[in-house]
Motif scaffolding. Structure first.
Motif, mmCIF file in Angstrom:
data_model
loop_
_atom_site.group_PDB
_atom_site.id
_atom_site.type_symbol
_atom_site.label_atom_id
_atom_site.label_comp_id
_atom_site.label_asym_id
_atom_site.label_seq_id
_atom_site.Cartn_x
_atom_site.Cartn_y
_atom_site.Cartn_z
ATOM 1 N N LEU B 61 26.538 13.547 28.374
ATOM 2 C CA LEU B 61 27.796 13.265 27.288
ATOM 3 C C LEU B 61 28.671 12.518 28.156
ATOM 4 O O LEU B 61 29.268 12.583 29.378
ATOM 5 C CB LEU B 61 28.239 14.814 27.350
ATOM 6 C CG LEU B 61 29.739 14.948 26.141
ATOM 7 C CD1 LEU B 61 29.136 14.772 25.118
ATOM 8 C CD2 LEU B 61 29.975 16.584 26.575
ATOM 9 N N ALA B 62 29.022 11.332 27.428
ATOM 10 C CA ALA B 62 30.076 10.400 28.197
ATOM 11 C C ALA B 62 30.764 9.866 27.313
ATOM 12 O O ALA B 62 30.631 9.732 25.999
ATOM 13 C CB ALA B 62 29.099 9.389 28.755
ATOM 14 N N PRO B 63 31.876 9.342 27.762
ATOM 15 C CA PRO B 63 32.896 8.610 26.934
ATOM 16 C C PRO B 63 32.259 7.246 26.265
ATOM 17 O O PRO B 63 31.647 6.554 27.020
ATOM 18 C CB PRO B 63 34.086 8.187 27.860
ATOM 19 C CG PRO B 63 33.594 8.321 29.139
ATOM 20 C CD PRO B 63 32.571 9.482 29.242
ATOM 21 N N HIS B 64 32.783 6.978 25.200
ATOM 22 C CA HIS B 64 32.130 5.839 24.358
ATOM 23 C C HIS B 64 32.373 4.398 25.302
ATOM 24 O O HIS B 64 31.498 3.707 25.447
ATOM 25 C CB HIS B 64 32.413 5.446 23.160
ATOM 26 C CG HIS B 64 32.020 4.533 22.237
ATOM 27 N ND1 HIS B 64 30.786 4.337 21.928
ATOM 28 C CD2 HIS B 64 32.319 3.079 21.931
ATOM 29 C CE1 HIS B 64 30.360 3.283 21.402
ATOM 30 N NE2 HIS B 64 31.385 2.557 21.438
ATOM 31 N N SER B 65 33.580 4.452 25.710
ATOM 32 C CA SER B 65 34.034 3.129 26.576
ATOM 33 C C SER B 65 33.672 3.596 27.965
ATOM 34 O O SER B 65 34.396 4.383 28.618
ATOM 35 C CB SER B 65 35.415 2.607 26.578
ATOM 36 O OG SER B 65 35.620 2.507 25.121
ATOM 37 N N PRO B 81 34.333 9.100 21.323
ATOM 38 C CA PRO B 81 35.240 8.326 21.073
ATOM 39 C C PRO B 81 36.330 8.481 22.070
ATOM 40 O O PRO B 81 36.570 9.584 22.355
ATOM 41 C CB PRO B 81 35.711 8.129 19.609
ATOM 42 C CG PRO B 81 35.247 9.506 19.207
ATOM 43 C CD PRO B 81 34.168 10.085 19.961
ATOM 44 N N VAL B 82 36.935 7.312 22.606
ATOM 45 C CA VAL B 82 38.014 7.688 23.527
ATOM 46 C C VAL B 82 39.146 6.354 23.082
ATOM 47 O O VAL B 82 38.737 5.400 22.469
ATOM 48 C CB VAL B 82 37.759 7.411 25.110
ATOM 49 C CG1 VAL B 82 36.904 8.707 25.296
ATOM 50 C CG2 VAL B 82 36.782 6.093 25.162
ATOM 51 N N PRO B 83 40.276 6.707 23.141
ATOM 52 C CA PRO B 83 41.454 5.736 22.811
ATOM 53 C C PRO B 83 41.757 4.391 23.873
ATOM 54 O O PRO B 83 42.825 4.125 24.180
ATOM 55 C CB PRO B 83 42.543 6.560 22.925
ATOM 56 C CG PRO B 83 42.288 7.642 24.094
ATOM 57 C CD PRO B 83 40.921 7.622 24.166
ATOM 58 N N TYR B 84 40.673 4.155 24.649
ATOM 59 C CA TYR B 84 40.768 2.839 25.427
ATOM 60 C C TYR B 84 39.399 2.024 25.571
ATOM 61 O O TYR B 84 38.330 2.520 25.048
ATOM 62 C CB TYR B 84 41.240 3.269 26.891
ATOM 63 C CG TYR B 84 40.142 4.352 27.429
ATOM 64 C CD1 TYR B 84 38.916 3.791 27.880
ATOM 65 C CD2 TYR B 84 40.369 5.692 27.520
ATOM 66 C CE1 TYR B 84 38.125 4.830 28.618
ATOM 67 C CE2 TYR B 84 39.555 6.748 28.062
ATOM 68 C CZ TYR B 84 38.542 6.177 28.415
ATOM 69 O OH TYR B 84 37.649 6.964 29.244
ATOM 70 N N SER B 85 39.613 0.831 25.647
ATOM 71 C CA SER B 85 38.456 0.032 25.845
ATOM 72 C C SER B 85 37.717 -0.135 27.064
ATOM 73 O O SER B 85 38.291 0.048 27.888
ATOM 74 C CB SER B 85 38.426 -1.341 25.209
ATOM 75 O OG SER B 85 39.580 -2.054 26.080
ATOM 76 N N PHE B 125 41.969 11.959 31.742
ATOM 77 C CA PHE B 125 42.674 12.876 30.760
ATOM 78 C C PHE B 125 42.522 12.751 29.286
ATOM 79 O O PHE B 125 42.292 13.775 28.695
ATOM 80 C CB PHE B 125 44.016 13.267 31.498
ATOM 81 C CG PHE B 125 44.604 14.534 30.894
ATOM 82 C CD1 PHE B 125 44.207 15.907 31.116
ATOM 83 C CD2 PHE B 125 45.662 14.493 29.841
ATOM 84 C CE1 PHE B 125 44.743 17.012 30.524
ATOM 85 C CE2 PHE B 125 45.994 15.684 29.444
ATOM 86 C CZ PHE B 125 45.746 17.077 29.711
ATOM 87 N N SER B 126 42.793 11.677 29.095
ATOM 88 C CA SER B 126 42.860 11.110 27.671
ATOM 89 C C SER B 126 41.632 11.310 27.066
ATOM 90 O O SER B 126 41.318 11.787 25.994
ATOM 91 C CB SER B 126 43.682 9.832 27.305
ATOM 92 O OG SER B 126 42.699 8.694 27.668
ATOM 93 N N ALA B 127 40.479 11.003 27.697
ATOM 94 C CA ALA B 127 39.193 10.972 27.465
ATOM 95 C C ALA B 127 38.853 12.384 27.253
ATOM 96 O O ALA B 127 38.123 12.852 26.120
ATOM 97 C CB ALA B 127 38.226 10.438 28.250
#
Lengths: 532, 532
Positions: B61-65, B81-85, B125-127
């Protein structure tokens, strides 16, 4: 699942042994084993035989008069003369067993126990003196150029020999009676959840139990003195330098501890403590014809194995009759290791045998229960083979062992002095018929057997490691180089307190000074204004 | 000897893997792996691939970016999905590297470091928030019915997921930045010989060093708050019950620690801490043609491997030129992992490569030295392959790692900010030409490799153990059930003090009473005799 697991590790071990064995033969090392007679020797024998089979040259050093230490093709037995006979040892054993089974008032019991301990320690100490003062043997050992010593550290004679020969050493032990192992390893053992020996406490203690745990240290100190103080003097004399018992014990490279956390309670460890509980469960062999026949005739009820250990093979007749009475009333066949006179009321289902293949019998699917004195050997054979236990602890660590199994719900404990025939038969029936005991011991067994390497192979690895690398100094904590004041950071705390107090004092002085100045100025002003 | 040892364990491992693998396939278990991106993933990937190869179903399980976590045939990669690229992450990495190589006044340095940490923690944290608030993913995970979770515990997001899914867990870590691992394992760590992170202390400390060790706890507390406090609130909200960070961390069954006592200093352990240092050294592969050619052309002087880790592949030009200057002056070929613009003064012996097979190069007999940032991965590859090191620690635990290797005499440490080209070339020449460094790293290597089971197999065993038994509660110390007052036996000490003081008080009162009575009687007598 359990069978698969057992199979998995048996084959895995065979692979490992085969391969490791082949490589090891190229460069055999030389090991001096210094065992202790009695039940302690049984697991060391397994380790020593295994080391010998792998091509190491092993010399076992033992007193000439002993009960269990016999020659083998896998090691050289070198005995030394001692001022007592084998008969005296046997007499002592029978006397000890009789003492344990005799009801006495408390004070009498304590005096008797003290007498028993001083008798045994006296015998072992005199053997040690004879060994160290035998110039011929000590010279022979020195010339043998061993790579390491494998020592049973219950009494610290082996350590004096290892120190004299400048040998790195490995201890094989279950635990030491007065907690000296915890001091010598520098292993923190918080009193709040690590139960002391002989308290009967578990790791979950009420306030009074924690109080008892804390208050027992004078007993430990007394025991340590009783058992070990003569050795400090002997070591200092023999090695021509001042040696304390703690110094003697803390020299070793690796502590092979015959326990694990399926049986024992989780507690802090040190890097040079290696856990090899179950080292004596080396896979079942085929039963011989006599036992095979008896076992097969046990029918659907199966059988019960009963042994009070290698040191107690006969007991007073009245107790033997009580036990025979109880065993008669259960539907299982019973194999009882007993060398004394057969009690007249012995049931038809009860077979007295002079010796029994304990592990192989327990491994048989028809084994229903195990009546044991709760020695650590027997306990692990019960765990390995998932046989629920009825425990009759007699002395030493056996009370604590029984408590551990009982607290896991895998057995019941009886008091040998006060139990009635009904107590025994009820306990045996309970562990056989109440599925909870079997389920609990099965869970313990599956956890214990689920390990990446067999404890025997692990022990072999570490002994050979110490031989190959001439010790394991990288596992020795720096705590050994600190005094107790430094260890507990009392100098740092003292310094910080001094700084804090000085700062407080200076602040106070400054405040007082400023306050006085202000006050003086105010009063001067007041006086001035008054005079104006 | 070393070759024999390596051979012994390689074949032993192959046997083990072959056999264990075959049995395991019968009953595959389901594992949820929650890694952290960056260098941390590299060792978890090895473990996860191995678990997958053995027939377990592994979902990563990993962040998309992310930068390093790619799909594999041995596991299912599930991204959220995460809010950063990915570009933002790369930017951050380059910025961090530049920051480390920039000279600044102390206060500015601290502010900058604080900013860097808050940036990284903010991203992670946001992730975590996005993962927990994704109903679709959480439901999918719940329906997947995993047997256990394998978690990188550097940030406590995985634990919240495991708690939510009621999964037993295993942590894979080197250590945690503010010593929270020691608190969460309930592992005693005496300040007098267990050095704290970031102190640069060894296990042998002078009084000022012990003072520094003790005084660093406010820094630890500050760091813990900075890194973890938002997670406690997030966990409490998400799990609908009050959770502290310590509670979150202490739920796990097994701590797989990527260290050992060849590298680290001996200190107390707990039963559920398993040491798997060297898990990333999985035996050398054949070098590809390009490297094979380069390596073979290095002649009698051999070659040097230079990498600042997976996170720092380019550095400011002035520093790059200094380094190029130094490397030009040594007779060895140098393989430098570097993705930035080539410094104009690059020597002919220095080859810049975008990626290098670090472990395989270090395993080559012509490898003479390893210039490294002292990340735990690189350090263990240096130890496994017995290559002496020149260390340029950049951040995090790297200063402490470098100190450990240096204190063993197996390498030299340089300060990247203040070093001159001469410092670097002298250090490389020293570790290559002074045989002491090679001897020391060889001794470390032979101790490290002399183990009964490869760390990767040990890690695999324990993850599968937790899956098979749904945890390992038998390894959890009872200390978790005590409050700090009970843990330190303060209630027992208080009670005993109260008893002692009461006894003293009563004795004193009795003495005073008796004394007064005697005194009164005497004075009465005296008065009587006087009056007579």
């Amino acid at each position: 699942m359990r069978l698969l697991c057992t199979l998995e590790y048996s084959v895995y071990r065979v692979f490992a042994l085969l391969f490791l064995g082949r490589v090891q033969l190229i460069e055999a090392e030389k090991l001096l084993a210094i065992p202790l007679d009695g039940s302690h020797w049984l697991s060391m024998r397994i380790l020593v035989e295994s080391l010998g089979q792998r091509g190491n040259q092993v010399v076992v050093l033992a007193p000439h008069s002993n009960i269990h230490i016999h020659p083998s093709e896998n090691y050289i037995l070198r005995t030394y003369p001692v001022p007592y006979s084998k008969e005296l040892l046997k007499e002592q054993m029978v006397k000890s067993a009789n003492d344990v089974f005799t009801k006495r008032p408390l004070l009498d019991k304590i005096t008797n126990m003290y007498q028993r301990i001083t008798n045994v320690t006296g015998i072992v100490f005199s053997a040690c003196q004879h060994l160290l003062h035998s110039k011929e043997i000590m010279q022979e050992l020195q010339e043998s150029a061993f790579d390491a010593a494998l020592i049973d550290p219950f009494f610290p004679c082996g350590m004096i020999v290892a120190e004299y020969l400048h040998l790195p050493s490995v201890y094989l032990l279950y635990g030491l009676p007065c907690g000296i192992d915890r001091l010598a390893t520098q292993c923190p053992s918080p009193l709040s959840y690590v139960p002391r020996h002989f308290t009967g406490n578990t790791d979950h203690m009420s306030f009074p139990q924690r109080l008892k745990n804390a208050l027992l240290w004078p007993v430990d100190t007394f025991l340590c003195n009783l058992l070990y103080s003569p050795y400090a003097q002997l070591a200092s004399e023999f090695l021509h330098r001042e040696m304390t018992i703690l110094q003697l014990y803390s020299q070793t490279s690796v502590w092979l501890m015959k326990t694990d956390f399926v049986f024992d309670y989780p507690r802090p460890l040190m890097p040079n403590m290696v856990f090899v509980g179950g080292i004596n469960c080396v896979g079942e062999q085929h039963l011989n014809q006599e036992f095979e026949k008896l076992v097969n005739s046990s029918g659907e009820h199966g059988f019960v194995v009963f042994s009070l250990g290698s040191m107690v093979s006969e007991i007073p007749m009245n107790k033997a009759m009580d036990i025979a009475e109880a065993l008669k009333s259960i539907p299982q066949k019973v194999f009882w290791r007993y060398t004394g006179k057969a009690p007249p009321n012995l049931g038809e289902n009860t077979h007295l045998v002079k010796w029994l293949p304990q592990n192989d019998l327990l491994a048989h699917p028809k084994a229903r229960a195990f009546i044991t004195h709760a020695g650590s050997h027997g306990i692990y054979e019960g765990i390995c083979n998932a046989v629920p236990m009825v425990m009759m602890p007699l002395f030493g660590d056996q009370m604590d062992n029984a408590k551990r199994i009982e607290s896991r719900g895998a057995g019941l404990t009886l008091n040998v002095l006060h139990m009635t025939p009904e107590d025994l038969s009820n306990a045996v029936r309970a562990v056989i018929n109440n599925p909870v005991y079997k389920e609990n011991i099965q869970r313990m067994s599956s956890l214990h057997l689920d390990r990446p390497i067999h404890p025997l192979d692990l022990a072999v690895h570490w002994v050979e490691f110490v031989m190959r690398h001439k010790g394991a100094p990288h596992l020795r904590p720096a705590a050994h180089d600190l005094n107790w004041f430094q260890y507990y950071s009392l100098d740092v705390i003292g310094f910080l307190l001094a700084v804090l107090l000085t700062a407080l004092f200076i602040s106070l002085k400054c405040c007082t000074f400023v306050f006085r100045r202000c006050f003086k100025r105010n009063s001067k002003k007041q006086r001035k204004s008054k005079s104006q």
